[in-house]
Write a protein that holds these residues in place. Structure first.
Motif, PDB file in Angstrom:
ATOM      1  N   UNK A  48       0.899  -1.150  -0.030  1.00  0.00           N
ATOM      2  CA  UNK A  48      -0.091  -0.102   0.150  1.00  0.00           C
ATOM      3  C   UNK A  48       0.894   1.399   0.095  1.00  0.00           C
ATOM      4  N   UNK A  49       1.910   1.190   0.780  1.00  0.00           N
ATOM      5  CA  UNK A  49       2.942   2.309   0.730  1.00  0.00           C
ATOM      6  C   UNK A  49       3.324   2.465  -0.461  1.00  0.00           C
ATOM      7  N   UNK A  50       3.492   1.641  -1.383  1.00  0.00           N
ATOM      8  CA  UNK A  50       3.979   1.844  -2.847  1.00  0.00           C
ATOM      9  C   UNK A  50       3.174   1.965  -3.774  1.00  0.00           C
ATOM     10  N   UNK A  51       2.018   2.124  -3.340  1.00  0.00           N
ATOM     11  CA  UNK A  51       0.792   2.198  -4.610  1.00  0.00           C
ATOM     12  C   UNK A  51       0.539   3.693  -4.660  1.00  0.00           C
ATOM     13  N   UNK A  52       0.601   3.978  -5.831  1.00  0.00           N
ATOM     14  CA  UNK A  52       0.108   5.611  -6.003  1.00  0.00           C
ATOM     15  C   UNK A  52      -1.422   5.874  -5.833  1.00  0.00           C
ATOM     16  N   UNK A  53      -1.995   5.049  -5.594  1.00  0.00           N
ATOM     17  CA  UNK A  53      -3.452   5.111  -5.031  1.00  0.00           C
ATOM     18  C   UNK A  53      -3.716   5.440  -3.749  1.00  0.00           C
ATOM     19  N   UNK A  54      -2.659   5.378  -2.780  1.00  0.00           N
ATOM     20  CA  UNK A  54      -2.802   5.492  -1.573  1.00  0.00           C
ATOM     21  C   UNK A  54      -2.466   6.990  -1.270  1.00  0.00           C
ATOM     22  N   UNK A  55      -3.158   7.656  -0.164  1.00  0.00           N
ATOM     23  CA  UNK A  55      -3.031   8.976   0.036  1.00  0.00           C
ATOM     24  C   UNK A  55      -1.784   9.309   0.710  1.00  0.00           C
TER      25      UNK A  55
END
Length: 134
Positions: A48-55
């Protein structure tokens, strides 16, 4: 500015608290002691940290939790049998509960792929019980 540069700025000057290298080192070292759900929680937060979709706000929560996870001396020393990782699990689980609604299936599936890549045949996917995070 792309997402990778943005993440690098967020982490800048925080290397003593979090690094990808230390995350994987800790994951490999304590993976068996964490158990499947603990491993999956840590890996899910990492993906999730690596995802561009996480704020960015949620990424800061994740960074704090993963930083605590890799910290060798925390509230309960990780080297202590049984209880050593209990505080880490509480922190990881609490962070996951806070960001869970912002996660998509790709992040969760990427966590399984990450664990399979990291642990190879020792990692056997088991269906994780769905926890109501609402």
């Amino acid at each position: 500015m792309d997402e990778k540069q943005s993440m690098e700025q967020m982490i800048e000057d925080k290397e003593q608290h979090y690094s990808e290298k230390d995350f994987f080192k800790t994951l490999k070292k304590y993976g068996a002691k964490l158990g499947f759900k603990g491993l999956h929680t840590a890996a899910t937060l990492y993906t999730a940290l690596k995802s561009p979709n996480m704020s960015k706000g949620n990424k800061m929560i994740i960074l704090g939790a993963l930083g605590y996870f890799i910290l060798p001396l925390d509230m309960v020393a990780d080297i202590l049998p049984v209880v050593g990782l209990s505080d880490d699990l509480v922190v990881l689980t609490t962070a996951l509960a806070k960001v869970f609604m912002s996660m998509d299936d790709d992040m969760k599936n990427d966590a399984h792929a990450l664990l399979k890549k990291t642990f190879g045949e020792r990692y056997v996917y088991e269906e994780v019980d769905t926890v109501d995070m609402q």
